[in-house]
Design an enzyme around this catalytic site. Sequence first.
Site, PDB file in Angstrom:
ATOM      1  N   PHE A  61      34.718 -24.938  10.235  1.00 45.40           N
ATOM      2  CA  PHE A  61      34.786 -23.934   9.183  1.00 45.40           C
ATOM      3  C   PHE A  61      36.155 -23.832   8.541  1.00 45.40           C
ATOM      4  O   PHE A  61      36.283 -23.366   7.408  1.00 45.40           O
ATOM      5  CB  PHE A  61      34.396 -22.553   9.742  1.00 45.40           C
TER       6      PHE A  61
ATOM      7  N   GLU B 237      28.081 -24.100   9.564  1.00 46.89           N
ATOM      8  CA  GLU B 237      27.110 -23.146   9.030  1.00 46.89           C
ATOM      9  C   GLU B 237      27.771 -21.840   8.591  1.00 46.89           C
ATOM     10  O   GLU B 237      27.148 -21.019   7.906  1.00 46.89           O
ATOM     11  CB  GLU B 237      26.030 -22.862  10.075  1.00 46.89           C
ATOM     12  N   ARG B 238      29.048 -21.658   8.944  1.00 45.50           N
ATOM     13  CA  ARG B 238      29.734 -20.419   8.560  1.00 45.50           C
ATOM     14  C   ARG B 238      30.140 -20.427   7.095  1.00 45.50           C
ATOM     15  O   ARG B 238      30.179 -19.376   6.449  1.00 45.50           O
ATOM     16  CB  ARG B 238      30.968 -20.200   9.439  1.00 45.50           C
TER      17      ARG B 238
ATOM     18  N   SER C  91      36.848 -27.099  18.198  1.00 40.02           N
ATOM     19  CA  SER C  91      37.522 -26.662  19.412  1.00 40.02           C
ATOM     20  C   SER C  91      37.434 -27.728  20.499  1.00 40.02           C
ATOM     21  O   SER C  91      36.531 -28.577  20.485  1.00 40.02           O
ATOM     22  CB  SER C  91      36.898 -25.368  19.922  1.00 40.02           C
TER      23      SER C  91
ATOM     24  N   CYS D  91      44.396 -26.217  13.182  1.00 42.72           N
ATOM     25  CA  CYS D  91      44.838 -26.906  14.394  1.00 42.72           C
ATOM     26  C   CYS D  91      46.271 -27.406  14.283  1.00 42.72           C
ATOM     27  O   CYS D  91      46.799 -27.961  15.240  1.00 42.72           O
ATOM     28  CB  CYS D  91      43.892 -28.057  14.732  1.00 42.72           C
TER      29      CYS D  91
ATOM     30  N   GLU E 254      44.538 -21.700  22.795  1.00 41.66           N
ATOM     31  CA  GLU E 254      44.433 -21.698  21.339  1.00 41.66           C
ATOM     32  C   GLU E 254      43.866 -20.365  20.877  1.00 41.66           C
ATOM     33  O   GLU E 254      42.779 -19.961  21.272  1.00 41.66           O
ATOM     34  CB  GLU E 254      43.542 -22.844  20.865  1.00 41.66           C
TER      35      GLU E 254
END
Length: 487
Positions: free
Chosen positions: A152, A179-180, A229, A284, A385
């Site tokens: 996303f 999908e977000r 992630s 990231c 994270e």
Amino acid sequence: MSDYDAVRNYVNGEWTEPTGDEGQDVLNPATGDPLSHVAFSSADDVDETVAAGQAAFETWRAAPVEERIQPLFRFKELLEANLDDIAETLVEEHGKTFAEARGELRRGIENVEVACGMPRLMQAGHVSNAAPDIDETAVRQPLGVFAAITPFNFPGMIPLWFLPYAVASGNAFILKPSERDPLTAVKLFELVDEAGFPDGVVNLVHGGADTVNAVLEHDGIEGVSFVGSTPVAETIYEKAAANGKRVQAQGGAKNHVIVAESADLAFAAEKTVSSAFACGGERCLANDVVLVEESVYEEFVDRVVAEAEAQVVGDGLDEETTIGALITAEHERRVRDYVEAGIDEGAELVADGRDVEVAGYEDGNFLGPCVFRDVTPDMSIAREEIFGPVLGLMPAPDVDAAIDVLNESDYGNAASLFTDSGADARTFRHRAEAGNLAVNAGTAAPMAFFHFGGQKDSFFGDLHAQSEDVVRFYTDETVYIERWPDA
């Protein structure tokens, strides 16, 4: 709903309705209002898409490479012409600022430009007289249908780490975006449709976990690219590899900045805050742990706090905003939990953005900059994270000791050093364990003509995204050994 239509797949040159049983609304993170609805694709939808890609591949692979890059030139022109329109959609469904959205798309366009050099990138090597009367030539050949599962946080850029290279090298391609925020991908594929790729070469399917599993398990998909992630990246890597696929899976990160006593502290503070809080920290490459030489620690803390408190939190379409909304209310709560954990673990919160209010956007997912001092390496905010606007500062005796702390991290995505010392910079370059290293730059983001690095738990696979690495991922090398003896 807004003016956005319900989200559809793009398969074999046609817009189609997903047929899965599940779906979800696409929400504006700044307002909480629904923008659209995305239905999830079924395994049958994935089957149909792969079949379209396989059929297109048989012809596309034989097309001259010069012919294969022509739609990319048109695609690049269309991206340039529609940049602001796509950026506005990206802001509305993601939450980042308009300037950040434009910058993201610009980095994506750079990858399209590099992929247009595929006639050169496809070249592998030739040696005359490799042995007596024998010439040897390596040739890169496409393999079939590839898929990318993208996150996303950069819905415009990260699909373009993969799509241009996959198709220019002669493969068919399937994108499964987050999908977000799938509307940016729809915008990209409207331009793909206009650019003139043959039907079935470039495809788009929407969905959640079941759709991803259908991709990972499908025998007709040669390889999978993933960004997300670390826990999910590791699962993707293991499952796709177990099904005989090539895999490149970019995972999470815990990136560090080192500030030497010789550094320009004002410049270092500005770039550190920008790195930590840009895109709301949802990237990231965010450097969210800062190791500062003890002799300049107090001064640097004061400078960082001042920079953090100068940030403007608000709607990403407001020109004054520097930090937009977080992607979901659930994610905002998760980041707030980390702030509470930092306090409980004994770090001192010297900039507290938890009470930020944005007038007129009371239902938005907003969190202001949170800065901790006196963080220690064992704290969760130093090890895990967070993916939000949270920055931790800790003192270090010297640059070598700071590198030791950096190297203890399970992650190895990126790191930065601010210094005036060439000796420190060389030590950092040789000792720091991360795939993207920067000196006197806040964010170690490689240009598109270099691969995007990653080490340790930040990457699973062998070949990275962007440039020649991803071309090698999308092709196999055949070596021709030829002898033509005299009559």
